[in-house]
Design an enzyme around this catalytic site. Structure first.
Site, PDB file in Angstrom:
ATOM      1  CB  CYS A  49     -63.329 -39.051 -23.547  1.00  0.00           C
ATOM      2  SG  CYS A  49     -64.268 -38.413 -22.079  1.00  0.00           S
ATOM      3  CB  CYS A  52     -61.426 -41.107 -19.431  1.00  0.00           C
ATOM      4  SG  CYS A  52     -62.418 -41.664 -20.941  1.00  0.00           S
ATOM      5  CB  CYS A  67     -77.080 -29.004 -35.426  1.00  0.00           C
ATOM      6  SG  CYS A  67     -75.580 -29.898 -34.836  1.00  0.00           S
ATOM      7  CB  CYS A  98     -67.274 -41.029 -22.035  1.00  0.00           C
ATOM      8  SG  CYS A  98     -65.683 -42.019 -22.023  1.00  0.00           S
ATOM      9  CB  CYS A 101     -64.883 -41.185 -17.804  1.00  0.00           C
ATOM     10  SG  CYS A 101     -65.382 -39.980 -18.825  1.00  0.00           S
ATOM     11  CG  HIS A 104     -73.608 -34.545 -21.136  1.00  0.00           C
ATOM     12  ND1 HIS A 104     -74.762 -35.174 -21.622  1.00  0.00           N
ATOM     13  CD2 HIS A 104     -73.696 -33.338 -22.016  1.00  0.00           C
ATOM     14  CE1 HIS A 104     -75.260 -34.455 -22.507  1.00  0.00           C
ATOM     15  NE2 HIS A 104     -74.740 -33.252 -22.500  1.00  0.00           N
ATOM     16  CG  HIS A 107     -78.850 -35.210 -26.115  1.00  0.00           C
ATOM     17  ND1 HIS A 107     -78.094 -33.917 -25.772  1.00  0.00           N
ATOM     18  CD2 HIS A 107     -79.512 -35.749 -25.237  1.00  0.00           C
ATOM     19  CE1 HIS A 107     -78.550 -34.037 -24.443  1.00  0.00           C
ATOM     20  NE2 HIS A 107     -79.476 -34.913 -24.039  1.00  0.00           N
ATOM     21  CG  ASP A 111     -81.834 -35.451 -37.008  1.00  0.00           C
ATOM     22  OD1 ASP A 111     -80.658 -35.772 -36.793  1.00  0.00           O
ATOM     23  OD2 ASP A 111     -82.078 -34.446 -36.262  1.00  0.00           O
ATOM     24  NE  ARG A 120     -78.675 -33.954 -35.900  1.00  0.00           N
ATOM     25  CZ  ARG A 120     -79.322 -33.092 -34.918  1.00  0.00           C
ATOM     26  NH1 ARG A 120     -78.202 -32.356 -34.213  1.00  0.00           N
ATOM     27  NH2 ARG A 120     -80.312 -33.088 -34.775  1.00  0.00           N
ATOM     28  CB  CYS A 122     -75.822 -33.462 -31.514  1.00  0.00           C
ATOM     29  SG  CYS A 122     -76.027 -31.781 -31.584  1.00  0.00           S
TER      30      CYS A 122
END
Length: 138
Positions: A49, A52, A67, A98, A101, A104, A107, A111, A120, A122
């Site tokens: 991450c 953190c 992707c 995470c 902490c 974000h 997602h 698939d 997956r 992503c």
């Protein structure tokens, strides 16, 4: 709302992360497809991450999903990430944050049938920091 081990004010996060990482990790932003540092990166090592420093993904679980973002089929340990229903922008998705902490990461999608998990993850490159494997592990 979940409490995280690492908590800081927006000002502290902004000072530590810089503009792009703050936008993605703390404001649920995203980077343009194909623009991130790790989307097409397949060196052996570990992804942490960027906020953190907790270990999140192994390069062994990374795969080319075409992707435009780094894709992994599993976290190093399931409890390292939290999965949250996300209905933003009129879509039904599962956000990945995470677990240490609350940053974000991206997602997760069901698939990827050619992976061991069918998942997956992503993930935004800006949410990650990479450390290459040491010489004796490579």
């Amino acid at each position: 709302m979940r409490q995280y081990n690492v908590t800081k004010t927006d000002e502290e996060w902004q000072a530590e992360l810089g503009e792009e990482r703050f936008h993605i990790l703390r404001n649920k932003g995203t980077e343009r497809a194909g623009s991130g540092e790790y989307w097409n990166h397949f060196e052996k090592g570990t992804y942490f991450c960027a906020a953190c420093g907790i270990e999140l993904f192994s390069g062994e679980a990374k795969f080319d999903s075409s992707c435009g973002w780094p894709s992994f089929y599993e976290a190093v340990e399931k409890h390292r990430v939290d999965e949250i229903e996300d209905f933003s922008f009129g879509m039904e998705r599962v956000e990945v944050v995470c677990a240490n902490c609350g940053g974000h990461l991206g997602h997760v999608f069901e698939d990827a049938p050619k992976t061991p998990t069918g998942l997956r993850y992503c993930i935004n490159s800006a949410s990650l920091r990479f450390e290459p494997a040491s010489g004796d592990e490579a």
